[in-house]
Motif scaffolding. Structure first.
Motif, mmCIF file in Angstrom:
data_model
loop_
_atom_site.group_PDB
_atom_site.id
_atom_site.type_symbol
_atom_site.label_atom_id
_atom_site.label_comp_id
_atom_site.label_asym_id
_atom_site.label_seq_id
_atom_site.Cartn_x
_atom_site.Cartn_y
_atom_site.Cartn_z
ATOM 1 N N LYS A 71 0.831 -1.219 0.000
ATOM 2 C CA LYS A 71 0.000 0.000 0.000
ATOM 3 C C LYS A 71 0.856 1.255 0.000
ATOM 4 N N LEU A 72 2.039 1.186 0.624
ATOM 5 C CA LEU A 72 2.967 2.316 0.561
ATOM 6 C C LEU A 72 3.490 2.496 -0.861
ATOM 7 N N LEU A 73 3.860 1.402 -1.502
ATOM 8 C CA LEU A 73 4.346 1.471 -2.884
ATOM 9 C C LEU A 73 3.280 2.018 -3.816
ATOM 10 N N CYS A 74 2.026 1.704 -3.529
ATOM 11 C CA CYS A 74 0.912 2.130 -4.394
ATOM 12 C C CYS A 74 0.365 3.503 -4.014
ATOM 13 N N ARG A 75 0.946 4.122 -3.003
ATOM 14 C CA ARG A 75 0.512 5.440 -2.532
ATOM 15 C C ARG A 75 -0.912 5.423 -1.981
ATOM 16 N N MET A 76 -1.312 4.293 -1.445
ATOM 17 C CA MET A 76 -2.573 4.246 -0.708
ATOM 18 C C MET A 76 -2.332 4.718 0.726
ATOM 19 N N TYR A 77 -1.088 4.521 1.207
ATOM 20 C CA TYR A 77 -0.607 5.110 2.448
ATOM 21 C C TYR A 77 0.562 6.024 2.094
ATOM 22 N N GLU A 78 0.768 7.059 2.883
ATOM 23 C CA GLU A 78 1.943 7.914 2.722
ATOM 24 C C GLU A 78 2.926 7.612 3.848
ATOM 25 N N PRO A 79 4.227 7.508 3.560
ATOM 26 C CA PRO A 79 5.208 7.201 4.609
ATOM 27 C C PRO A 79 5.213 8.257 5.715
ATOM 28 N N GLN A 80 5.273 7.814 6.953
ATOM 29 C CA GLN A 80 5.418 8.737 8.079
ATOM 30 C C GLN A 80 6.888 9.089 8.294
ATOM 31 N N LYS A 81 7.769 8.188 7.863
ATOM 32 C CA LYS A 81 9.209 8.442 7.894
ATOM 33 C C LYS A 81 9.819 7.858 6.639
ATOM 34 N N GLY A 82 10.898 8.445 6.182
ATOM 35 C CA GLY A 82 11.595 7.908 5.026
ATOM 36 C C GLY A 82 10.940 8.300 3.711
ATOM 37 N N HIS A 83 11.500 7.781 2.624
ATOM 38 C CA HIS A 83 11.047 8.154 1.287
ATOM 39 C C HIS A 83 11.085 6.944 0.363
ATOM 40 N N ILE A 84 10.250 6.950 -0.645
ATOM 41 C CA ILE A 84 10.245 5.933 -1.693
ATOM 42 C C ILE A 84 10.504 6.642 -3.015
ATOM 43 N N TYR A 85 11.462 6.105 -3.793
ATOM 44 C CA TYR A 85 11.863 6.766 -5.032
ATOM 45 C C TYR A 85 11.575 5.887 -6.246
ATOM 46 N N LEU A 86 11.239 6.534 -7.340
ATOM 47 C CA LEU A 86 11.074 5.880 -8.635
ATOM 48 C C LEU A 86 11.868 6.681 -9.656
ATOM 49 N N ASP A 87 12.837 6.024 -10.294
ATOM 50 C CA ASP A 87 13.708 6.709 -11.263
ATOM 51 C C ASP A 87 14.358 7.952 -10.660
ATOM 52 N N GLY A 88 14.740 7.833 -9.379
ATOM 53 C CA GLY A 88 15.433 8.935 -8.722
ATOM 54 C C GLY A 88 14.534 10.048 -8.219
ATOM 55 N N LYS A 89 13.220 9.912 -8.412
ATOM 56 C CA LYS A 89 12.274 10.933 -7.953
ATOM 57 C C LYS A 89 11.396 10.364 -6.842
ATOM 58 N N GLU A 90 11.191 11.137 -5.795
ATOM 59 C CA GLU A 90 10.301 10.746 -4.711
ATOM 60 C C GLU A 90 8.903 10.540 -5.298
ATOM 61 N N ILE A 91 8.252 9.421 -4.976
ATOM 62 C CA ILE A 91 7.005 9.088 -5.664
ATOM 63 C C ILE A 91 5.900 10.113 -5.413
ATOM 64 N N ARG A 92 6.003 10.876 -4.325
ATOM 65 C CA ARG A 92 4.975 11.893 -4.083
ATOM 66 C C ARG A 92 5.113 13.093 -5.008
ATOM 67 N N SER A 93 6.214 13.142 -5.782
ATOM 68 C CA SER A 93 6.376 14.223 -6.754
ATOM 69 C C SER A 93 5.577 13.954 -8.031
ATOM 70 N N TYR A 94 5.110 12.716 -8.201
ATOM 71 C CA TYR A 94 4.227 12.390 -9.326
ATOM 72 C C TYR A 94 2.775 12.599 -8.893
ATOM 73 N N SER A 95 1.918 12.955 -9.835
ATOM 74 C CA SER A 95 0.490 12.954 -9.517
ATOM 75 C C SER A 95 0.059 11.499 -9.352
ATOM 76 N N LYS A 96 -0.942 11.263 -8.494
ATOM 77 C CA LYS A 96 -1.388 9.883 -8.286
ATOM 78 C C LYS A 96 -1.895 9.271 -9.587
ATOM 79 N N GLU A 97 -2.585 10.050 -10.390
ATOM 80 C CA GLU A 97 -3.108 9.532 -11.658
ATOM 81 C C GLU A 97 -1.962 9.094 -12.566
ATOM 82 N N GLU A 98 -0.914 9.897 -12.636
ATOM 83 C CA GLU A 98 0.251 9.569 -13.453
ATOM 84 C C GLU A 98 0.961 8.336 -12.898
ATOM 85 N N TYR A 99 1.109 8.282 -11.592
ATOM 86 C CA TYR A 99 1.825 7.191 -10.937
ATOM 87 C C TYR A 99 1.071 5.874 -11.079
ATOM 88 N N TRP A 100 -0.236 5.911 -10.852
ATOM 89 C CA TRP A 100 -1.027 4.674 -10.883
ATOM 90 C C TRP A 100 -1.068 4.053 -12.272
#
Length: 203
Positions: free
Chosen positions: A5-34
């Motif tokens: 659920k963290l990888l899918c952005r159904m939950y947001e991390p309370q600590k730490g970061h998740i990256y995709l292609d060097g970008k924090e996944i929250r920098s993508y819009s959810k529609e674009e990411y999904w």
């Protein structure tokens, strides 16, 4: 499941970061990411619609693609035996109510019917016997060629076949191949030996 659920952005991390292609996944819009994700959750559900529409997730579908997904997930013979074939409703009230293993394979077929750059599969073989699991896993590699596939599982049988294993334990992670983790003689090695002795696995 929380990790999925963290990888899918159904939950947001309370600590730490998740990256995709060097970008924090929250920098993508959810529609674009999904759009890049194909996911099978543990708590999947079928829709009260005909079989083909369940797999294609649409009233419009390519019959050849649907049949290929059924074949690759070991459901082709089962589907052929249904009274109305691809038009059989997946419902206990009307049509057919698949078993737990059949539902799991249908959920997998539905996800794999749509080519995605990243597939996340949360314990996708938990309701299957070892022989069926192995057959579908071999087909899975062909169906997802060119994509990243993340499989989460407590069953270690398939791990020697994976390119990389990430072993999570109490907030820490070990990364390597199956053989590398076995040589570390930690919890991974211990659990592998237990499951191997119970199941009689042979590599």
């Amino acid at each position: 499941s929380t990790f999925v659920k963290l990888l899918c952005r159904m939950y947001e991390p309370q600590k730490g970061h998740i990256y995709l292609d060097g970008k924090e996944i929250r920098s993508y819009s959810k529609e674009e990411y999904w759009k890049i994700l194909g996911v099978v959750f543990q708590d999947f559900a079928l829709i009260g619609l005909p079989l083909a529409e369940n797999i294609a997730a649409s009233a419009q579908y390519d019959e050849k693609k649907v049949r290929r997904c059924l074949k690759d997930t070991g459901l082709e013979e089962w589907a052929d035996q249904l009274k109305n074939g691809l038009n059989e409703w997946m419902s206990a009230m009307e049509g057919t109510a698949p078993s737990g293993g059949e539902k799991q394979r249908l959920a997998l077929a539905r996800t794999l019917c749509h080519k995605k750059p990243v597939f996340i599969l949360d314990d996708p073989f938990s309701a299957l016997d070892k022989n069926t699991e192995e057959q579908i896993y071999n087909n899975l590699r062909k169906m997802t060629e060119g994509s990243i596939v993340i499989i989460l599982s407590h069953r270690l049988y398939m791990f020697p076949k994976l390119d990389k294993v990430i072993w999570l334990d109490e907030g820490s992670a070990r990364v390597g191949t199956h053989d590398e983790l076995i040589r570390q003689e930690g919890l991974y090695s211990h659990l592998w030996n237990i499951q191997e002795s119970i199941s009689g696995w042979k590599l």
